[in-house]
Design an enzyme around this catalytic site. Structure first.
Site, mmCIF file in Angstrom:
data_model
loop_
_atom_site.group_PDB
_atom_site.id
_atom_site.type_symbol
_atom_site.label_atom_id
_atom_site.label_comp_id
_atom_site.label_asym_id
_atom_site.label_seq_id
_atom_site.Cartn_x
_atom_site.Cartn_y
_atom_site.Cartn_z
ATOM 1 N N ASP A 118 -2.821 -9.413 8.167
ATOM 2 C CA ASP A 118 -1.610 -9.203 8.952
ATOM 3 C C ASP A 118 -1.613 -7.839 9.616
ATOM 4 O OD1 ASP A 118 -1.401 -7.997 6.473
ATOM 5 O OD2 ASP A 118 0.674 -8.571 6.111
ATOM 6 N N ILE A 135 11.994 -10.079 -19.353
ATOM 7 C CA ILE A 135 12.129 -9.212 -20.517
ATOM 8 C C ILE A 135 13.490 -9.465 -21.139
ATOM 9 C CG2 ILE A 135 10.568 -7.407 -19.709
ATOM 10 C CD1 ILE A 135 13.027 -5.748 -18.990
ATOM 11 N N ASN A 161 2.158 -0.452 5.362
ATOM 12 C CA ASN A 161 2.563 -0.813 4.010
ATOM 13 C C ASN A 161 3.512 -1.995 4.106
ATOM 14 O OD1 ASN A 161 3.501 -0.871 1.316
ATOM 15 N ND2 ASN A 161 5.059 0.673 1.755
ATOM 16 N N GLY A 162 3.177 -3.111 3.454
ATOM 17 C CA GLY A 162 4.075 -4.243 3.450
ATOM 18 C C GLY A 162 3.369 -5.558 3.686
ATOM 19 N N SER A 215 11.213 -11.944 -6.280
ATOM 20 C CA SER A 215 12.432 -11.561 -6.991
ATOM 21 C C SER A 215 13.645 -12.216 -6.345
ATOM 22 C CB SER A 215 12.605 -10.035 -6.985
ATOM 23 O OG SER A 215 13.185 -9.606 -5.764
ATOM 24 N N ARG A 217 -4.850 1.326 -0.711
ATOM 25 C CA ARG A 217 -4.724 -0.123 -0.573
ATOM 26 C C ARG A 217 -4.569 -0.849 -1.895
ATOM 27 N NH1 ARG A 217 -8.961 -4.765 1.592
ATOM 28 N NH2 ARG A 217 -7.359 -6.296 2.126
ATOM 29 N N CYS A 258 0.819 -1.195 0.000
ATOM 30 C CA CYS A 258 0.000 0.000 0.000
ATOM 31 C C CYS A 258 0.858 1.251 0.000
ATOM 32 C CB CYS A 258 -0.895 0.007 1.241
ATOM 33 S SG CYS A 258 -1.801 -1.517 1.512
#
Length: 635
Positions: free
Chosen positions: A100, A292, A75-76, A364, A50, A2
């Protein structure tokens, strides 16, 4: 995942304007397109945008506990939140959601500010405690999620996920910090806790900030965690490989919890390939992978990504990016809010844009090189250290200093003959040498670039102080561990995590980094350095660990990196724009740069005499930042 924002009256109970709170919150709407909400009460405004990932129905924010005494904007992701629920229920806390977010609220109620020690994940949050009249801010250990803040002249404390939230307030003064300019032209970004603006700050990773209403003094951030390099684990090679695979598996598994489509980036490098291989072993269905490629074969890794995709039969998507894909300069300047010169932000933006067409969450491989000794510069530094340890500093400095001065800067020559930088580094101590190697523009280059007026504004400040400060806290004499620690504190946070966060959130994509899990980081810091770098091979134990799972060519080919052909652009399709920008009015009028140096950079690069693509790109991105600053609301 968020965007958060807020204003807190540190001295009183002023009423904040709802329209203003909404405006500064919605300037980061790209971070959370699904929902937005505000909470206002005397002396406080909290905002939230959000991106729904977990508990789609009831995870809205700002979120309060049952009696309204504790509220949060967050955020997270907290990856161990399901483990904490039974413990908190046993303490008497009732849950109304499956999010959470609610776990953090109850964890704070149970354990106070020490709750951060119980949280495993990436996070930046602000908790309002109405009973204590405090605002508590926290940021995750590795700095994956951002937090910016400032004190305004009227006593308001303002914070947000992105710097544009803070600067959008009409009372914020946008004075540029000269020290941040020095830092930017060294590192290519402005390292924490400094911001490009004198009056703003970033909350450093693994720090908290507690504000109490009525206290006039501005509190300083407090650390709650740090990585400790002991390098004393007696484990043998085979056991280290097995345990490493298992720890990566556990970290990846934690990050597969989502109520939305989830996949992974697959670059064809070791780290993302290991993450995808691990995901495939945990999933009953094909893993969604995104990659990519470039139409210039010198920068194209897609064939290696395809090898991994074929081996694990992933649902693989590939898009080819043209080698003249440089139309994002202004977009990036707006997204990053500060001057930011890592040109790999362009392909990162594109791969996030492509991934969001298929998934909402992507894993990632970021963080693997820093934790496992994967960079070529680590091996170079270790080689230099062996020489430094054999020759007294009193011998090295005059000998190699003189060689560094007289040896030509041979950009055109094969790498083995470009000795000028090495000679310069050999005359320095370890920290100064690593700062030298990590500098986009080295001290002598910045000396020529900056105007006399600007150098006076610096008052003797040098960006080396950033490294000196962190090295003082490193508590290790191991040469590899020291530079890994410096990268954790600077490069990983200021460059890599910033790049990925802004590029991903520009497309409302959540990116999770299993190789940055703090439990994994803590264990890796116990391994002897010779397990990480062996015989000139970086990430040795990691590559050996994943030999059963990945093709040999993926593991042991030369590292390519996520690069773009800057030198070619600036002599070709970007040449006119580069010339007009670097020699234009905006850079001339800011007063930071020596006009003769700017002309030399442009002319020598254009004629092919020297490769000045790095300083020219940095100047272009700085100009783009200035242009965005001029045109921003309230500027």
């Amino acid at each position: 995942m968020c965007g958060i924002s807020g204003m807190f009256d540190t001295m009183g109970l002023r009423d904040y304007d709802r329209a203003l709170a909404a405006r500064i919150n919605n300037i980061q709407a790209h971070r959370g397109p699904d929902e937005d909400d505000l909470h206002l009460e005397p002396g406080l405004a909290l905002g939230h945008r959000r991106l729904s990932v977990i508990d789609l129905a009831t995870g809205q924010q700002p979120q309060f506990n049952a009696d309204g005494s504790v509220g949060i904007v967050f955020n997270g992701e907290i990856y161990n939140f399901q483990e904490l629920v039974p413990e908190l229920k046993a303490l008497g806390y009732l849950f109304r959601t499956r999010s959470d977010t609610e776990v953090i609220v109850h964890a704070y109620s149970a354990w106070g500010t020490a709750c951060v020690h119980r949280l495993r994940g990436m996070f930046a949050f602000a908790i309002w405690d109405r009973r204590q009249q405090t605002l508590f801010l926290a940021r995750d250990r590795m700095g994956v999620k951002p937090m910016h803040y400032a004190w305004l002249p009227d006593g308001t404390f303002i914070f947000g996920s992105e710097l544009k939230v803070v600067t959008a307030h009409p009372a914020f003064v946008r004075d540029i910090d000269p020290l941040a300019v020095e830092d930017y032209f060294t590192f290519g970004y402005v390292p924490d806790p400094r911001c490009i603006y004198r009056n703003a700050r970033k909350l450093p990773p693994a720090h908290t900030l507690l504000l109490r209403r009525g206290e006039a003094d501005q509190p300083e951030p407090v650390p709650y965690w740090d990585v400790q390099f002991t390098n004393d684990n007696p484990i043998d090679q085979a056991d280290a490989q097995a345990e490493l695979r298992e720890r990566v598996r556990e970290s990846v598994k934690l990050r597969l919890i989502a109520d939305v489509p989830l996949g992974a980036f697959l670059s064809g490098g070791v780290d993302s390939s290991a993450v995808v291989a691990t995901m495939a072993g945990l999933s009953d269905t094909p893993v969604h992978t995104c990659a990519i490629g470039f139409d210039d074969p010198r920068f194209n890794e897609s064939e290696f990504a395809q090898q991994v995709a074929d081996r694990y039969q992933t649902d693989h998507r590939l898009e080819i990016v043209k080698s003249d894909d440089f139309d994002l300069i202004d977009t990036l300047a707006w997204l990053y809010d500060e001057p930011y010169a890592d040109s790999s932000a362009i392909p990162t933006y594109r791969v996030c844009e492509m991934a969001r067409k298929h998934v909402t969450v992507a894993l990632s491989g970021d963080g693997g090189d820093e934790s496992l000794g994967g960079y070529r510069r680590y091996r170079m530094h270790l080689g230099e250290e062996r020489v430094r340890n054999r020759l007294p500093h009193g011998v090295r400095r005059p000998l190699f200093g003189a060689l560094g001065q007289i040896y030509p800067k041979a950009d055109w020559a094969p790498r083995m003959f470009r000795a000028k930088t090495t000679f310069q580094a050999m005359a320095m101590d370890s920290v100064e040498a690593y700062h030298h190697s990590m500098s986009h523009l080295r001290a002598d280059q910045r000396e020529r670039l900056f105007s006399s007026t600007f150098k006076r504004q610096l008052g003797g400040y040098c960006s080396l102080e950033v490294f000196r400060r962190h090295a003082h806290q490193a508590q290790t004499d191991d040469p590899l561990a020291l530079v890994q620690y410096l990268d954790y504190k600077t490069w990983l946070v200021g460059d890599i995590n910033t790049k990925v966060d802004r590029a991903a959130m520009a497309h409302s994509l959540e990116v999770r980094e299993p190789l940055m899990d703090h439990k994994l980081i803590e264990w890796l810091a116990t391994l002897p350095s010779d397990l990480k770098v062996q015989g000139g091979e970086g990430k040795a134990v990691f590559k050996k660990a994943f030999e059963p799972l990945l093709p040999h060519d993926v593991l042991y080919r030369p590292k390519m990196g996520f690069s773009v052909p800057l030198a070619k652009w600036l002599r070709g399709p970007l040449a006119d724009r580069m010339r007009k920008t670097v020699l234009g009015d905006r850079l001339a009028q800011c007063g930071y740069f020596d006009p003769a140096c700017l002309r030399t950079l442009v002319e020598e690069h254009s004629r092919g005499v020297r490769d000045h693509s790095t300083p020219l790109w940095m100047l272009m991105m700085f100009d783009a930042f200035l242009r965005v600053r001029e045109n921003a609301p309230g500027a």
